[in-house]
Design a protein around this motif. Structure first.
Motif, short mmCIF file in Angstrom:
data_model
loop_
_atom_site.label_atom_id
_atom_site.label_comp_id
_atom_site.label_asym_id
_atom_site.label_seq_id
_atom_site.Cartn_x
_atom_site.Cartn_y
_atom_site.Cartn_z
N MET A 1 0.86 -1.21 0.00
CA MET A 1 0.00 0.00 0.00
C MET A 1 0.88 1.24 0.00
SD MET A 1 -2.93 1.13 2.73
CE MET A 1 -3.78 2.68 2.52
N ARG A 2 0.59 2.14 -0.96
CA ARG A 2 1.36 3.36 -1.07
C ARG A 2 0.78 4.41 -0.12
NH1 ARG A 2 5.84 1.95 -3.29
NH2 ARG A 2 6.22 4.07 -4.08
N THR A 3 1.61 5.07 0.65
CA THR A 3 1.17 6.08 1.61
C THR A 3 1.87 7.40 1.30
OG1 THR A 3 2.91 5.53 3.18
CG2 THR A 3 0.84 4.29 3.36
N TRP A 4 1.47 8.41 2.07
CA TRP A 4 2.10 9.73 1.89
C TRP A 4 3.59 9.66 2.18
CZ3 TRP A 4 4.76 11.82 5.87
CH2 TRP A 4 4.54 11.28 7.16
N TYR A 5 3.97 8.75 3.05
CA TYR A 5 5.39 8.63 3.38
C TYR A 5 6.21 8.25 2.15
CZ TYR A 5 9.64 6.38 5.07
OH TYR A 5 10.95 6.00 5.25
N HIS A 6 5.72 7.24 1.39
CA HIS A 6 6.43 6.80 0.20
C HIS A 6 6.43 7.89 -0.85
CE1 HIS A 6 5.24 3.00 2.20
NE2 HIS A 6 6.41 2.55 1.73
N SER A 7 5.33 8.64 -0.95
CA SER A 7 5.26 9.72 -1.93
C SER A 7 6.30 10.81 -1.62
CB SER A 7 3.85 10.32 -1.94
OG SER A 7 3.80 11.44 -2.79
N TRP A 8 6.35 11.25 -0.36
CA TRP A 8 7.31 12.29 0.01
C TRP A 8 8.74 11.78 -0.04
CZ3 TRP A 8 7.35 17.39 0.53
CH2 TRP A 8 6.13 18.04 0.57
N ARG A 9 8.92 10.49 0.26
CA ARG A 9 10.27 9.94 0.17
C ARG A 9 10.78 10.01 -1.26
NH1 ARG A 9 11.94 3.62 1.40
NH2 ARG A 9 14.20 3.90 1.01
N ALA A 10 9.89 9.71 -2.21
CA ALA A 10 10.30 9.78 -3.62
C ALA A 10 10.61 11.22 -4.03
CB ALA A 10 9.19 9.20 -4.50
N THR A 11 9.75 12.17 -3.61
CA THR A 11 9.99 13.56 -3.99
C THR A 11 11.28 14.09 -3.38
OG1 THR A 11 8.65 14.35 -2.13
CG2 THR A 11 7.52 14.00 -4.23
N ILE A 12 11.59 13.68 -2.16
CA ILE A 12 12.83 14.14 -1.52
C ILE A 12 14.04 13.56 -2.25
CG2 ILE A 12 14.20 13.95 0.59
CD1 ILE A 12 11.62 14.21 2.18
N ARG A 13 13.92 12.29 -2.71
CA ARG A 13 15.03 11.71 -3.47
C ARG A 13 15.25 12.46 -4.77
NH1 ARG A 13 14.19 5.43 -4.08
NH2 ARG A 13 16.19 5.71 -5.17
N ILE A 14 14.14 12.82 -5.43
CA ILE A 14 14.26 13.58 -6.68
C ILE A 14 14.89 14.94 -6.41
CG2 ILE A 14 12.94 14.70 -8.51
CD1 ILE A 14 10.88 12.43 -8.26
N ILE B 1 3.81 17.59 -8.24
CA ILE B 1 4.78 18.55 -8.77
C ILE B 1 5.13 19.59 -7.68
CG2 ILE B 1 5.14 20.35 -10.48
CD1 ILE B 1 3.42 18.71 -12.40
N ARG B 2 4.09 20.04 -6.96
CA ARG B 2 4.37 20.98 -5.86
C ARG B 2 5.27 20.32 -4.81
NH1 ARG B 2 -1.22 22.46 -6.45
NH2 ARG B 2 -1.77 21.02 -4.76
N ALA B 3 5.00 19.05 -4.54
CA ALA B 3 5.81 18.36 -3.53
C ALA B 3 7.26 18.24 -3.95
CB ALA B 3 5.22 16.98 -3.27
N ILE B 4 7.51 18.04 -5.26
CA ILE B 4 8.90 17.92 -5.72
C ILE B 4 9.64 19.23 -5.53
CG2 ILE B 4 10.32 17.58 -7.78
CD1 ILE B 4 8.25 15.56 -8.76
N VAL B 5 9.00 20.36 -5.93
CA VAL B 5 9.66 21.66 -5.79
C VAL B 5 9.82 22.03 -4.31
CG1 VAL B 5 9.57 24.09 -6.41
CG2 VAL B 5 8.73 22.38 -8.02
N LEU B 6 8.78 21.75 -3.52
CA LEU B 6 8.89 22.03 -2.08
C LEU B 6 9.97 21.16 -1.43
CD1 LEU B 6 5.17 22.42 -0.97
CD2 LEU B 6 6.91 24.18 -0.99
#
Length: 954
Positions: free
Chosen positions: A1-14, A343-348
């Motif tokens: 199950m994908r959660t907000w944690y995995h989403s933000w982890r990916a954006t932080i890696r990017i 996209i906002r999460a990646i820039v943030l």
């Protein structure tokens, strides 16, 4: 199950990968955020380390003792004191006629079994390698167990005999002496040998020597008394150790005997305010008001807020450029199912990553630098740190501030990037961008409203906060108007040559990165101009209020004691030592024995008074015999009458320093006019003919004479004073010449030629001389003269007029440098972003045959354009608060003077002078020198050639 944690982890890696790829831009933003964090963390560490704990403070003030006892000087009258012992007041209202005289025996108030150590301090002039130095003389047995920690020994050894002393390291540095040198005190020839150096941890810049008890102060006072010289006063406190220590109850018991106590036990565990009788005493204020605390917190919040605003304004465009450089990557995210929030999460996340890195780097550098620079910081603060105090929670809060700043700086670029379509991101098209009309409208409203509030505050109220708040609102409005103002600047491009026209057009077309940089420069320059204008205006006011004792470069020397026997020799000493151009000898009127000093009114020593005719006396200060003696004479007049009398010539004191002698009377000739630079040929002619010259018309009667009353019967004068009548005495009349106009006379009100004094039977004695000099006496000449004059056996008064010295010159220079650095930094950041953002345009210029210098020239003008727009707008915005504050001060000072007149306090001086002066030098440096310097610097550091890129594959 994908959660907000995995989403933000990916954006932080990017975000981390993008930051590593664009190292230059990332380091730029990291440095912008980390530098303030470094400064704040270093300041926190410094303040916390310099803040002593109760135990550390007690060790430095009382050594190993339980307390320090001091006499309040009220003859044993019971007192109430604060827990620290530094504030006290009589327990009951004092009747000063019944207060016992003499000191209290401090040891007598202690219980049996107490261990004590006396600590005596006096002040005297000691002879050094350069001359004389005012120094604290301390007598304390330094090897006593109670003195442990009071004066740590740095080198040498402690004194062991009465002719040995130790000295603070600062005293040896200032005096030019070393360990092993001998020193003596002025008027006391016994020699003492310096055997060691020590320091006072709470005052590293103290000039102090320490001798064994009874070895220096008492013999010196005895020798000075024998020679008839003034003796220094000494104060003694008692360090004490008693069983159980000084509890709060013990302290209060000792207070009943008129002794104040600084207690170690009370400092470690202070009583509640409700248990302190002093705080319950009527009218006693013991803590900072809530308003003052709120003002301090508001000031700190304002500084932090402005710092964050500056960083966001400068870092925001960097994130915007980064988002544009990564628009293809962001487009791929959208093409693969990512929505706007991703996209906002990646820039943030870019702001989060760089903010976190800046927090770590800034905090670590703050720790390392503070620890490494601790000795320098201690010297700057003038005190030793108690301990290197690291408070993790405070440092964590400062670090979180860096993260928050990074996130805030990335908010606008994140929202902008998320609004672009996937097609535009993948193809690299920017589309048509229209400027917002809401932001300029809001900015215009804020400017008008802020200006109106500031104007109201400066003309209708006396509250500085109203002016400051209105000015801040207007400045924020100008910041909001910056994009529109940048567009208006672009209209001037048609008048410019090619390179500056291209730079201005690029700045206007890319307002997203230009406007924040201009706003950052605007904010820094506005603050600098506001403070500089206020400082320059205050400086002009201080210059006008400065009371010169003599014309610039002139010198006066007076020997008023011992019947003037030292005056002839002193005159020749100054003549021989300084570059004298003209010398004017002066005498004084002397009444009584020839050996009397000028202010001596003891038996056999009389005095004189300059008689002011009743018609010329100021009614505001003249008592009506028919009214009560303790009534203020001015209260018999109405408010309007007092206002009119305040402008009456009889009630207006001539401006200038205090009188040299009683009534400003000097016996001299026309040379004194030349030295005082009084250009009055008629007065010079009168003096040459033997007629006195008066510069104050109030003592002149209707016959053109001035009366001088000689009072020789001291006892009869005292009886007359008790009965509130004039002292008896013979009056000598002098026909005088009244000087024309109101020249600056530097306290001289009447010049009597020697022949006129002799004819009027006025006894005279030598007093001193006035000199005009060819050049301003230098430091070495002053030191040499002080050494020569010290050979005299009486006190000599020497004045060398060096003129007004501005206290704000360094402040103005520092402000200009600060604003210049901010301006160049912001303009440089904007230029670097412009080059990164417009790399394709630069390659196109190179492809069409533009010479290499065009790239360098364009870069310089891009930087200069941003700096010029920022400093012009900032200079205009910064003048408003300074003018508002000065107008508020003017109204306040006029209101105070009017209140003084209305209450019958009389008129003290003329109307207040509160000028508004523009700092043209600072403005010229900001408006002209800083943009030109920024442009030249940017051109010099820019490469002339850029690599050509191949056409991208379709």
């Amino acid at each position: 199950m994908r959660t907000w944690y995995h989403s933000w982890r990916a954006t932080i890696r990017i975000a981390r990968r993008d930051a590593w790829r664009a190292k230059g831009r990332s380091l730029l933003v990291l440095a912008m955020i980390a530098l303030p964090i470094l400064g704040v963390s270093a300041a926190d560490l410094t303040l916390r380390s310099a803040e002593l704990s109760a135990e550390e403070a007690a060790a430095r003030s009382m050594g190993a003792a339980d307390g320090r006892l001091s006499d309040t000087g009220w003859g044993g009258t019971p007192i109430l004191q604060s827990p620290a012992g530094d504030q006290y007041a009589p327990a009951e209202e004092l009747d000063w006629q019944t207060v016992p005289e003499g000191p209290v025996d401090l040891a007598s108030v202690l219980p049996e079994g107490a261990t004590t150590l006396r600590d005596t301090v006096a002040t005297a002039k000691l002879r050094t390698a350069h001359g004389l130095l005012q120094t604290d003389i301390r007598e304390l047995k330094p090897d006593d167990p109670l003195a442990e920690g009071l004066m740590p020994l740095l080198s040498g050894r402690l004194p062991q005999s009465p002719d040995e002393v130790t000295a603070t390291s600062h005293f040896l540095e200032t005096s030019g002496l070393t360990v092993g040198s001998t020193l003596t005190a002025r008027g006391f020839d016994r020699e003492y040998t310096v055997v060691g150096t020590y320091e006072l941890p709470n005052d590293l810049k103290a000039d102090q020597i320490n001798a064994l008890p009874g070895a220096l102060i008492a013999p010196m006072r005895k020798a000075l008394e024998a020679d008839g010289l003034p003796t220094p006063s000494a104060s003694t406190t008692l360090l004490a150790k008693i069983p159980g220590g000084f509890t709060w109850n013990t302290v209060q018991e000792i207070n009943t005997k008129g002794v104040a106590v600084a207690s170690r036990a009370v400092a470690m565990d202070p009583p509640a305010d409700s248990e302190v009788p002093l705080y319950r005493k009527g009218g006693w204020t013991y803590e900072e008001s809530a308003g003052a605390k709120a003002a301090a917190l508001a000031a700190v919040g304002t500084v932090v807020g402005l710092a964050m605003l500056e960083i966001c304004l400068l870092a925001g465009p960097a994130f915007a450029v980064g988002a544009r450089r990564s628009r293809r990557q962001l487009g791929l995210v959208g093409a693969n199912g990512g929505d706007r929030r991703h996209i906002r999460a990646i820039v943030l996340s870019g702001g989060l990553v760089i903010g976190a890195a800046a927090a770590v780097v800034g905090t670590l550098l703050g720790l390392v630098l503070t620890f490494a620079l601790q000795p320098l910081l201690e010297d700057a603060l003038g005190k030793r740190f108690g301990a290197f105090d690291v408070r993790p929670l405070e440092l964590l809060g400062i670090a979180l501030l860096a993260v928050l700043t990074g996130l805030l700086a990335a908010v606008v670029p994140a929202v902008t990037a998320s609004r672009q379509s996937v097609l535009a991101s993948l193809t690299g098209r920017r589309g048509v961008r229209r400027g917002s009309r809401v932001l300029p409208a809001v900015g215009l409203v804020a400017v008008v409203l802020g200006a109106a509030i500031a104007l109201y505050g400066s003309t209708m109220t006396e509250q500085f906060a109203v002016v400051a708040g209105g000015s801040a609102l207007a400045e924020l409005g100008i910041v909001a108007l910056t994009p529109a103002l940048v567009g208006l600047f672009g209209r001037t491009g048609r008048l410019l040559p090619l390179s500056p026209r291209l730079a201005l057009r690029d700045a206007v077309r890319n307002r997203g990165r230009t406007a924040p940089a201009v706003a950052a420069v605007l904010a820094a320059v506005a603050g600098t101009v506001a403070v500089a204008t206020y400082a320059a205006s205050s400086d002009a006011q201080d210059r006008a209020d400065y009371v010169a004792e003599l014309p610039y470069g002139a010198v006066s020397v007076m020997a008023p004691e011992a019947g003037g026997r030292e005056a002839p020799g002193v005159r020749e000493t100054v003549q021989r030592t300084l570059p004298v151009e003209l010398r004017a000898d002066v005498d004084r009127i002397a009444v009584g024995k020839p050996t009397c000093s000028m202010w001596d009114q003891t038996d056999g020593c009389g005095w004189y008074e300059v008689v002011v005719p009743e018609a010329n006396q100021c009614p505001l200060f003249t008592r009506d015999p028919g009214r009560p003696a303790d009534e203020d004479p001015a209260l018999r007049f109405s408010v309007e009458e007092r206002r009119q009398l305040a402008r009456d010539w009889r009630c207006t004191e001539p401006e200038g320093p205090g009188s040299v002698t009683e009534g400003g009377v000097l016996v001299g000739d026309q040379k004194l006019l030349e030295v005082l630079e009084i250009d009055d040929p008629a007065a010079a002619k009168a003096l040459a003919s033997g007629m006195p010259v008066a510069f104050d018309k109030r003592p002149i009667d209707r016959h053109g004479r001035i009366g001088i009353k000689l009072i020789t019967d001291t006892e009869a004068a005292e009886d007359a004073a008790e009965e509130d009548r004039e002292a008896p005495g013979a009056i000598r009349h002098l026909t005088v010449h009244a000087a024309a106009g109101e020249p600056q006379t530097y306290g001289v009100k009447l010049i009597v030629p020697p022949a006129a004094a002799e004819a009027a039977a006025l006894p005279t004695l030598p007093l001193g001389a006035y000199y005009s000099t060819d050049t301003m006496p230098g430091s070495e000449q002053r030191q040499k003269l002080d050494g020569e004059l010290d050979k005299a056996t009486t006190d000599i008064t020497l004045v060398v007029e060096a003129g007004y010295t501005s206290k704000n010159s360094i402040v103005l220079l520092s402000l200009a440098v600060f604003a210049g650095l901010i301006t160049i930094g912001a303009a440089g950041i904007a230029t670097g972003l412009a080059q990164a953002d417009a790399e394709a345009d630069l390659k196109t210029l190179a492809a069409v045959g533009a010479p290499p210098r065009v790239r360098r020239t364009l870069s310089g003008f891009q930087c200069g354009v941003v700096a010029a727009m920022g400093v012009v707008l900032g200079a205009a915005a910064g003048v408003l608060p300074a003018i508002g504050l000065r107008l508020t001060e003017r109204r306040q000072q006029f209101a105070w003077r009017q209140e003084a007149l209305d209450r019958g306090w009389g008129a003290f001086g003329g109307e207040p002078f509160v000028p508004i002066v523009m700092p043209w030098g600072t403005l010229a440096a900001l408006i002209v020198a800083v943009p030109v310097g920024a442009a030249v610097l940017a051109a010099l550091v820019t490469r002339s050639r850029g690599a050509l890129a191949r056409r991208e594959a379709a």
